[in-house]
Each structure stands twice: as C-alpha cells, then as structure tokens.
Design an enzyme around this catalytic site. Structure first.
Site, PDB file in Angstrom:
ATOM      1  N   LYS A  93      -5.823   9.137  -4.891  1.00 55.62           N
ATOM      2  CA  LYS A  93      -4.246   9.413  -4.214  1.00 55.62           C
ATOM      3  C   LYS A  93      -3.395   9.412  -5.484  1.00 55.62           C
ATOM      4  O   LYS A  93      -3.264   8.540  -6.359  1.00 55.62           O
ATOM      5  CB  LYS A  93      -4.134   7.940  -4.015  1.00 55.62           C
ATOM      6  N   GLY A  96       3.606   8.465  -7.582  1.00 55.02           N
ATOM      7  CA  GLY A  96       4.699   7.563  -8.378  1.00 55.02           C
ATOM      8  C   GLY A  96       5.570   8.617  -9.129  1.00 55.02           C
ATOM      9  O   GLY A  96       5.385   9.808  -9.466  1.00 55.02           O
ATOM     10  N   GLY A 129       7.374  12.096  -1.644  1.00 57.44           N
ATOM     11  CA  GLY A 129       8.513  11.483  -1.894  1.00 57.44           C
ATOM     12  C   GLY A 129       9.966  12.354  -2.639  1.00 57.44           C
ATOM     13  O   GLY A 129      10.709  12.078  -1.950  1.00 57.44           O
ATOM     14  N   ASP A 248      -1.232   6.928   0.402  1.00 54.29           N
ATOM     15  CA  ASP A 248      -2.052   5.613   0.560  1.00 54.29           C
ATOM     16  C   ASP A 248      -3.162   5.425   1.297  1.00 54.29           C
ATOM     17  O   ASP A 248      -4.636   5.529   1.385  1.00 54.29           O
ATOM     18  CB  ASP A 248      -1.984   4.287   0.263  1.00 54.29           C
ATOM     19  N   LYS A 307      -1.372  -1.081  -0.624  1.00 55.16           N
ATOM     20  CA  LYS A 307      -1.887  -0.422  -1.372  1.00 55.16           C
ATOM     21  C   LYS A 307      -3.910  -1.027  -1.481  1.00 55.16           C
ATOM     22  O   LYS A 307      -4.246  -0.678  -1.043  1.00 55.16           O
ATOM     23  CB  LYS A 307      -1.508   0.253  -2.712  1.00 55.16           C
TER      24      LYS A 307
END
Length: 349
Positions: A93, A96, A129, A248, A307
């Site tokens: 995944k 970030g 995001g 996730d 997570k």
C-alpha cells in the site's frame, strides 16, 4: 470481512537505475537508523556478516561510489532473501510522504522494479489524498473529514475517481514502465476486482465504502505474466454506484484474497512504538496477540489503530506477515524485504 470468488506476455524488461545498490548501503541519518530486528527461525532470515571479510567503505567518498567488491558483497548477502521471496506475492500500500516527495516516489518505483526483476510478484495499491485535496481546492470544494475518513458527496466522489483513476494511477504506471518494468493500471471497478458496500455510518460520510467481495481473477494472469498491477482504491457496489474505499483496507483484502506472502503498508511513522512518545522505542516484530494487547493498553492509538487492525484481518485470512514501515525512509521496501533489519514493525500470525 470480504469474501473471495474465483471465476501476450509483457515484453522483457531490464533494470536501469543510476545506482541500484544505493539502498543497501548504510545511511547517515540517525533518526532512521534502526537496530537489527530480532531473528525468529520461522520468520525473518538473518545475515551473519564478518566485518573483516566485507569491503566496507571507509569514507564518505567510498559510500557515494562503492567499490566493485563492495557491490558484489551486497549482492551475495541478498541471496537468502531473494531465495525466500522469489515467486511470492507482495502487496504494497503506497501512501503518505512517499506519494508527495519526488525522491521518495522514485525510491518506491525503483524498489518495485528491482523486486520484480529478482522474481518477486509485487502488487501496488494506492490512494491519493494530497492530490484529491489539491483538486478540490482548485474547484473551491471544501474537504471535510470525520473520524479520519473523507466525507464524500456525489461531487467529491466524481473528483476522487478522476484523480485516483485518471491521474495518480496512470502516473504511477508511467513511472514504473519508464523504470524498466511493465505495469498495468486498474481500479476496483475493473473485472469486478472489488465490490463495495457503504460503511455503516454512510449517512454521515456519504459515498465512503468498504470491501464486500474480492474477485482476483483479473489479477492472476497479469501477475503470472510478469506485470505489476497498480490498483486505485475505488470500487462500485452491485448497482454500479462508485465508492471511495480506504487504501489500507483494499490492500489488506487483496493480500488475503491472493494468499500473499507479505502485506506492507507505507506510512509516515516509524512503525509501532512501545512508548508513543519515544521514537526510539520501535517494536521490530510482534504477533497478533501482542499487538492486540498494545491496543488494549492504549499503546497503539489514533490513526495507527485502523492500520494495525487491517494487518490483523489480513493475517487472520492467511497472509504470512504484515508490516507497517516508514515510507519517509529512502528505499524502505528493500530494507523491509531484502535485509534482516527491516524498516518498521512486522506483525506475524
């Protein structure tokens, strides 16, 4: 828990980095210098390196330009890890800081290509995001979050689909192809890979979904033929309504459906900390029972709980190990898979 239903080869590729072994050379950053992970005979391979026999670079100049002997040493030390994971499916995944930093993005792409070149079967799942927020801002649409989830009305859902499927996904595919591998971009819509359903509190969140079913039939021939699937975390329900799904969650359910050897979540944290106020208290390896106890004791809190629960669900469905690793670290994927040190916390069943 999602249920699983089962229903021209790519051109050869070659690896072309300026320095593909740079990731395995010790770094100077003290904040990202992790201690060796404790070895378990049935979990992580360990390497016993005789310092007197390794041509370790004595100076910064040597670190920047390692000698041929040093490169060969690193390659030979990688052999046990290549043998362990060759032919195994690894679900990553991607999110970030690794999505916003060009250097880290390049690092992730090069790691994936290297892993594919030595025989692993990587699958990349992504959200996006920051890109979604940027486009919403350009359109003067406010971004709203509740309990860490994006409130997604019909207009926002349209933007989410356009950005994740049309922009982020194709950009990643292009980068992987340019690095020498062959990637295929998909979303949960394609081949009914994922079927969504609304989350229980959909009245407050809108078109935010969870995974109802996984059908990996469309993935298997791609992976078997050497392609790297790149999957955007959107999917439709049985009526065709699109939903935004946490990446996730998508990665965990795909890993379980494919019987993956390893699930890896790239994050903006070092991993699971014994003391959340002490960055030096990283837990290198823990089992399901131990991590559940940490949640009960409040040692795992906030955004890390979803997570960790994602990892627990995937392990309960047959994934061998799940790792939460520091995506802020250059070549963290290689550190996690191709070394005994790891790059975060590995959770075992």
């Amino acid at each position: 828990m999602a249920t699983v239903t089962t229903n021209a080869s790519p051109k050869p590729f070659s690896l072309s980095f300026s320095n593909p072994l740079k990731s395995l050379i010790p770094t100077k950053s003290p904040s990202l210098n992790y201690p060796p992970r404790k070895n378990h005979h049935h979990h992580r391979l360990g390497l016993s390196v005789n310092a007197s026999s390794v041509s370790s670079p004595p100076s910064l100049a040597t670190v920047n330009a390692p000698s041929p002997d040093y490169r060969v040493e690193i390659l030979s030390e990688s052999l046990p890890f290549i043998q362990k994971f060759r032919g195994k499916t690894i679900v990553v995944k991607y999110g970030g800081a690794a999505m916003t930093s060009p250097e880290l993005k390049s690092s992730v792409v090069s790691d994936l290509v290297l892993l594919a070149c030595v025989g692993l079967r990587p699958i990349l799942v992504h959200g996006g995001g920051p890109d979604i927020n940027r486009y919403l801002k350009q359109l003067n649409i406010p971004a709203e979050f509740r309990d860490g989830l994006r409130v997604t009305d019909a207009t926002t859902m349209e933007i989410v689909s356009m950005v994740l499927v049309g922009k982020v996904n194709k950009n990643l595919v292009s980068l992987i192809n340019a690095a020498g591998a062959t990637a295929v971009g998909l979303s949960g819509h394609d081949g009914r890979l994922l079927t969504a359903r609304p989350v229980p509190n959909s009245a407050q969140l809108g078109f935010v979904g969870e995974v109802a079913r996984v059908d990996p039939s469309v993935l298997r021939p791609l992976v078997d033929s050497g392609y790297i699937p790149v999957i955007a975390s959107v999917a439709a329900d049985d009526s065709g309504q699109a939903y935004n799904i946490n990446a996730d969650t998508v990665a965990g359910e795909l890993a379980a459906a494919l019987g993956a050897e390893k699930l890896i979540l790239l994050t903006d944290v070092a991993g699971i900390l014994e003391d959340k106020e002490d960055p030096g208290s990283l837990v290198k390896e823990i089992d399901i029972k131990g991590v559940k106890k940490m949640i009960e004791d409040g040692k795992v809190a906030g955004g890390r709980i979803p997570k960790v629960k994602c990892c627990i669900r995937s392990l309960a469905q047959g994934v061998k190990t799940a790792s939460i690793i520091d995506g802020r670290r250059q070549h963290s994927l290689l550190h996690e898979i191709m070394s005994g040190e790891g790059a975060g916390t590995m959770i075992t069943g």
